[in-house]
Design a protein around this motif. Structure first.
Motif, PDB file in Angstrom:
ATOM      1  N   PHE A 296      -4.863   5.719   2.636  1.00 26.65           N
ATOM      2  CA  PHE A 296      -3.525   5.590   3.227  1.00 26.65           C
ATOM      3  C   PHE A 296      -3.339   6.561   4.385  1.00 26.65           C
ATOM      4  O   PHE A 296      -2.795   6.213   5.431  1.00 26.65           O
ATOM      5  CB  PHE A 296      -2.469   5.824   2.152  1.00 26.65           C
TER       6      PHE A 296
ATOM      7  N   TYR B 268       0.958   4.186  -2.802  1.00 30.13           N
ATOM      8  CA  TYR B 268       0.736   5.576  -2.392  1.00 30.13           C
ATOM      9  C   TYR B 268       1.898   6.456  -2.823  1.00 30.13           C
ATOM     10  O   TYR B 268       1.701   7.546  -3.394  1.00 30.13           O
ATOM     11  CB  TYR B 268       0.550   5.645  -0.877  1.00 30.13           C
TER      12      TYR B 268
ATOM     13  N   LYS C   8       0.837  -1.203   0.000  1.00 29.66           N
ATOM     14  CA  LYS C   8       0.000   0.000   0.000  1.00 29.66           C
ATOM     15  C   LYS C   8       0.869   1.249   0.000  1.00 29.66           C
ATOM     16  O   LYS C   8       0.571   2.229  -0.705  1.00 29.66           O
ATOM     17  CB  LYS C   8      -0.934  -0.002   1.209  1.00 29.66           C
TER      18      LYS C   8
END
Length: 235
Positions: free
Chosen positions: A125, A98, A94
């Motif tokens: 996020f 991001y 993740k």
């Protein structure tokens, strides 16, 4: 795989639809979408076409994001959003997505690209990592970074964290661009869906200085009589 995707998207091009989209997304000289090139692929068709390319590596996604063709950039963002959602517990992945996204804000350069992608990636996020960067984006000279700042708060609103949306709205209340007026008004309306009292506490000392479009969006779900009072400045 990248060449296959590009070829497939080219085969789906619709010149007449491309002309319509070019006008709708303001691609003329001096407009916010100047230089954007459309193939004319509708979203359901685009989403279906890219399903088998979900595992494109970052370097190939970068090539798509660097493209002047709108659907190439959109395809990359749909893939990133899908991959981000799929990696439910892999926090490192993740973070990679991001950070890759944030390095490409110059390529996320039309309102549909922003709106489709930033709540799912940036907003989600930052619900865990802290939202300080949104204020930095809200101060950007880049309109798309300012729009990312406000639209990303949609993810926070869904979790009933309303303060960040209001803080960004306060920063952007005097913004000159209509696309920011609409974005801020939209997020304020979403705040109101969660807590109408919080929205009114924010609006009452500020609504007279708000751009008209921003106010109209913010109060869209109010009862008609109250909406008229806000528009007449009688609250």
């Amino acid at each position: 795989m990248l060449n296959e995707l590009i070829y497939e998207l080219k085969s789906l091009a619709n010149p007449e639809q491309a002309k319509n989209l070019s006008r709708y997304f303001k691609t003329g000289k001096g407009d916010y979408g100047e230089g954007d090139i459309f193939l004319g692929i509708k979203m359901p068709v685009l989403r279906t076409a890219i399903k088998k390319y979900i595992n494109l590596p970052f370097n190939e996604l970068q090539t798509l994001l660097n493209s002047r063709i709108h659907e190439h950039r959109m395809a990359a963002l749909i893939i990133l959003v899908g991959r981000y959602k799929k990696t439910k517990k892999d926090l490192l992945e993740k973070r990679r997505i991001y950070e890759f996204y944030m390095k490409n804000t110059n390529n996320i350069n039309n309102w549909d690209l922003v709106d489709l992608s930033c709540p799912a990636i940036v907003g989600d996020f930052l619900t865990r990592e802290g939202t300080g960067i949104l204020k930095m984006l809200a101060r950007s000279e880049n309109i798309w970074e300012r729009r990312i700042a406000v639209i990303s708060t949609f993810a926070l609103i869904k979790k009933r964290n309303l303060g960040e949306s209001l803080a960004i709205a306060e920063m952007l209340i005097s913004d000159k661009h209509d696309l920011i007026h609409k974005a801020v008004g939209w997020m304020l309306r979403e705040v109101g869906k969660k807590n109408i009292d919080v929205l009114e506490i924010f609006l009452k000392p500020r609504y007279k200085e708000m751009p008209r479009t921003m106010l109209r969006y913010a109060i869209e779900k109010f009862p008609e009589e109250k909406r008229k009072k806000y528009l007449k400045g009688e609250i």
